[in-house]
Write a protein that holds these residues in place. Sequence first.
Motif, short mmCIF file in Angstrom:
data_model
loop_
_atom_site.label_atom_id
_atom_site.label_comp_id
_atom_site.label_asym_id
_atom_site.label_seq_id
_atom_site.Cartn_x
_atom_site.Cartn_y
_atom_site.Cartn_z
N MET A 1 0.85 -1.20 0.00
CA MET A 1 0.00 0.00 0.00
C MET A 1 0.89 1.25 0.00
N PRO A 2 0.57 2.22 -0.86
CA PRO A 2 1.40 3.43 -0.90
C PRO A 2 1.34 4.17 0.43
N ARG A 3 2.48 4.75 0.78
CA ARG A 3 2.51 5.55 2.00
C ARG A 3 2.39 7.02 1.64
N THR A 4 1.89 7.82 2.58
CA THR A 4 1.82 9.24 2.37
C THR A 4 2.35 9.94 3.60
N SER A 5 2.85 11.16 3.43
CA SER A 5 3.52 11.84 4.52
C SER A 5 2.56 12.68 5.36
N THR A 6 1.32 12.74 4.97
CA THR A 6 0.39 13.59 5.70
C THR A 6 -0.74 12.80 6.33
N SER A 7 -1.20 13.28 7.47
CA SER A 7 -2.35 12.67 8.11
C SER A 7 -3.63 13.44 7.79
N MET A 8 -3.49 14.53 7.01
CA MET A 8 -4.65 15.32 6.61
C MET A 8 -5.26 14.74 5.33
N PRO A 9 -6.58 14.94 5.14
CA PRO A 9 -7.21 14.47 3.90
C PRO A 9 -6.53 15.06 2.67
N ILE A 10 -6.38 14.26 1.63
CA ILE A 10 -5.73 14.74 0.41
C ILE A 10 -6.65 14.55 -0.79
N GLN A 11 -6.47 15.44 -1.78
CA GLN A 11 -7.23 15.34 -3.02
C GLN A 11 -6.50 14.42 -3.97
N THR A 12 -7.21 13.48 -4.52
CA THR A 12 -6.58 12.55 -5.45
C THR A 12 -7.64 11.92 -6.34
N VAL A 13 -7.18 11.26 -7.39
CA VAL A 13 -8.10 10.47 -8.21
C VAL A 13 -8.04 9.04 -7.71
N CYS A 14 -9.18 8.49 -7.33
CA CYS A 14 -9.23 7.14 -6.81
C CYS A 14 -8.93 6.15 -7.93
N PRO A 15 -7.91 5.30 -7.75
CA PRO A 15 -7.57 4.32 -8.80
C PRO A 15 -8.61 3.21 -8.94
N TYR A 16 -9.49 3.07 -7.97
CA TYR A 16 -10.47 1.99 -8.00
C TYR A 16 -11.74 2.39 -8.73
N CYS A 17 -12.26 3.60 -8.40
CA CYS A 17 -13.53 4.00 -9.02
C CYS A 17 -13.37 5.16 -9.99
N GLY A 18 -12.17 5.77 -10.04
CA GLY A 18 -11.89 6.81 -11.01
C GLY A 18 -12.47 8.17 -10.69
N ASN A 19 -13.07 8.31 -9.52
CA ASN A 19 -13.62 9.59 -9.12
C ASN A 19 -12.53 10.51 -8.54
N TYR A 20 -12.73 11.83 -8.72
CA TYR A 20 -11.85 12.80 -8.09
C TYR A 20 -12.38 13.03 -6.69
N ILE A 21 -11.61 12.62 -5.70
CA ILE A 21 -12.13 12.58 -4.33
C ILE A 21 -11.17 13.26 -3.35
N ILE A 22 -11.71 13.54 -2.17
CA ILE A 22 -10.88 13.94 -1.03
C ILE A 22 -10.94 12.79 -0.04
#
Length: 79
Positions: A1-22
């Motif tokens: 699983m990819p790691r991220t350096s922040t514990s805050m919500p991030i904006q990204t494109v979900c690789p599973y459903c393809g939606n632009y999500i937070i």
Amino acid sequence: MPRTSTSMPIQTVCPYCGNYIITITTPVPGLLSWLLCSSLFIFGCVLGCCFLPFCVRSLMDVQHSCPVCRHVLFHHRRL
Ligand SMILES: [Zn+2]
């Protein structure tokens, strides 16, 4: 699983459903919580006190998950 350096919500494109999500962030007990738990236990704190690390959000790992499909996308570790 990819790691991220922040514990805050991030904006990204979900690789599973393809939606632009937070991402939704969920605190989960991580290595640091377990380490603190066992060291408190060793130093004589009785039951209850050694579970303290599990209640402190800043000591917990954070899981980032997709609000649409609920897949876990990233994992943020304190250690
Ligand atoms: Zn998704």
